[in-house]
Design a protein around this motif. Structure first.
Motif, short mmCIF file in Angstrom:
data_model
loop_
_atom_site.label_atom_id
_atom_site.label_comp_id
_atom_site.label_asym_id
_atom_site.label_seq_id
_atom_site.Cartn_x
_atom_site.Cartn_y
_atom_site.Cartn_z
N UNK A 1 -30.83 67.77 -34.65
CA UNK A 1 -30.69 67.22 -33.31
C UNK A 1 -30.45 65.71 -33.38
N UNK A 2 -29.39 65.21 -32.78
CA UNK A 2 -29.19 63.75 -32.75
C UNK A 2 -30.29 63.08 -31.92
N UNK B 1 -37.70 54.86 -37.71
CA UNK B 1 -36.94 54.50 -38.91
C UNK B 1 -36.66 55.71 -39.78
N UNK B 2 -37.53 56.72 -39.74
CA UNK B 2 -37.28 57.95 -40.49
C UNK B 2 -36.14 58.75 -39.87
N UNK B 3 -35.87 58.50 -38.58
CA UNK B 3 -34.79 59.21 -37.90
C UNK B 3 -33.47 58.46 -37.87
N UNK C 1 -33.84 61.59 -22.04
CA UNK C 1 -34.48 62.33 -20.96
C UNK C 1 -34.83 63.75 -21.39
N UNK C 2 -33.87 64.43 -22.02
CA UNK C 2 -34.11 65.80 -22.47
C UNK C 2 -35.25 65.87 -23.47
N UNK C 3 -35.24 64.96 -24.44
CA UNK C 3 -36.25 65.01 -25.49
C UNK C 3 -37.63 64.57 -24.98
N UNK C 4 -37.64 63.73 -23.95
CA UNK C 4 -38.92 63.38 -23.34
C UNK C 4 -39.56 64.62 -22.70
#
Length: 353
Positions: A223-224, A138-140, A324-327
């Motif tokens: 970063x989105x 929720x902060x994002x 996937x990238x952020x994981x």
């Protein structure tokens, strides 16, 4: 000899990663979990307020996730803890979101505090993770009027608590079967265990520092969907390096499968109704298997949350690429944190369970 030992070790790791507990699926709990997600999403779409519907669904998912199965005592109190945690999470996240510094400090304090529930074992760890994840997500997300956001997440949480209590109102555990402790016992033992366990104190601070650092990085870089990095870190970090490595394997393999499922769905359709219904079905699978396998839990929670968000903020297959990238980034940061922050002196001192 060495290669045989390595093979045996690899086999043990694989067995631990993909272990499935042989227990009967509780379909009433599964359906209740599905309703906790489905009704808010569908009602939000029907009345033209999909973002509020998403917030209500997040509150419902969190509360339903925290309420244990019918083998637990004080199920209503666990659910109430999740409800209060959800409301506080969205309130603090909304207030701090405009300021990067405030968001970083709030993340540090919030994730550290809730991670201390790990002292009571598996269910406390799940409760701490779920409430921490609600704050991070929720902060994002784009900010909403605070009153409406709190009302949405409260309604979703209350409805989920009702569904889960009704679903779990069946047979009680047989004599001699293991049960979860009541919440009174949980909270009364938490602080005493923390007082004598530097491992758990270090773990709480490690989670707070690492998640806060990731929030600072993704907010500065703009970063989105960068909050997925922080959620991944929250998921993986455990009190000892071995457990963190096992979680990283479970998270990476489970997330990859879950992302493929979500990518296929969002590639085939951008209809928010279809996405919401599909998210509801994966939520049912999540609650059907959550007590059987952590790998299955991760594999199903990934498309559930991705499809929930896509039903409101559609970005096509792009969102699954970010996931996937952020994981991968989150896993690398979490593993580095495991070793850099009090990792070496905790390998031989497992925390209490």
């Amino acid at each position: 000899m060495g290669s045989r030992g390595e093979r045996d070790r690899a086999e043990r790791i694989v067995e631990e990663v993909f272990r499935v507990d042989e227990r009967e699926i509780d379909w009433s709990i599964a359906i209740a979990g599905m309703l906790a997600v489905a009704l808010p999403l569908l009602i939000g779409l029907a009345v033209g307020e999909p973002t509020l519907g998403l917030l209500a669904a997040l509150g419902g998912l969190n509360v339903a996730f925290i309420v244990p199965g019918r083998e637990a005592s004080d199920r209503w109190a666990w659910g109430l803890l999740g409800l209060v945690g959800s409301v506080l999470a969205i309130t603090i996240s909304d207030i701090t979101q405009p300021s990067i510094a405030a968001s970083v400090i709030a993340t540090l304090l919030w994730t550290s505090a809730w991670s201390t529930l790990r002292v009571v074992g598996k269910h406390g760890a799940l409760a701490g993770f779920a409430t921490g994840a609600v704050f991070i997500i929720t902060n994002g997300l784009p900010a909403q009027p605070l009153g409406l956001a709190v009302a949405a997440i409260s309604v979703g949480g209350v409805a989920a608590l009702v569904w889960m209590l009704i679903a779990g109102g069946g047979p009680t555990p047989k004599q001699g079967e293991k049960t979860w402790p009541g919440i009174g016992t949980t909270l009364s033992t938490a602080w005493s265990r923390l007082a004598i366990s530097p491992v758990l104190r270090h773990h709480a601070l490690r989670i707070g520092l690492t998640t806060a650092a990731s929030v600072l990085a993704y907010r500065l870089l703009d970063l989105p969907f960068g909050y997925w990095i922080t959620v991944t870190i929250l998921t993986i970090l455990q009190p000892d390096p071995h457990a963190s490595r096992i979680r990283s394997i479970q998270r990476s393999t489970g997330t990859l499968i879950g992302i493929i499922v979500a990518a296929i769905v969002v590639y085939l359709t951008d209809d928010p109704w279809v996405l919401a219904i599909t998210a509801s079905l994966t939520a049912m699978g999540l609650f059907a298997t959550r007590e059987r396998s952590y790998h299955w839990l991760v594999m199903l929670i990934t498309p559930t949350v991705l499809l929930m968000i896509s039903s409101t903020f559609y970005r096509g297959v792009e969102i699954t690429g970010y996931r996937l990238l952020y994981t991968v980034i989150g896993i690398l940061i979490a593993l580095a944190s495991t070793w850099l922050l009090w990792g070496g002196d905790e390998i031989s001192k497992p925390p209490p369970h």
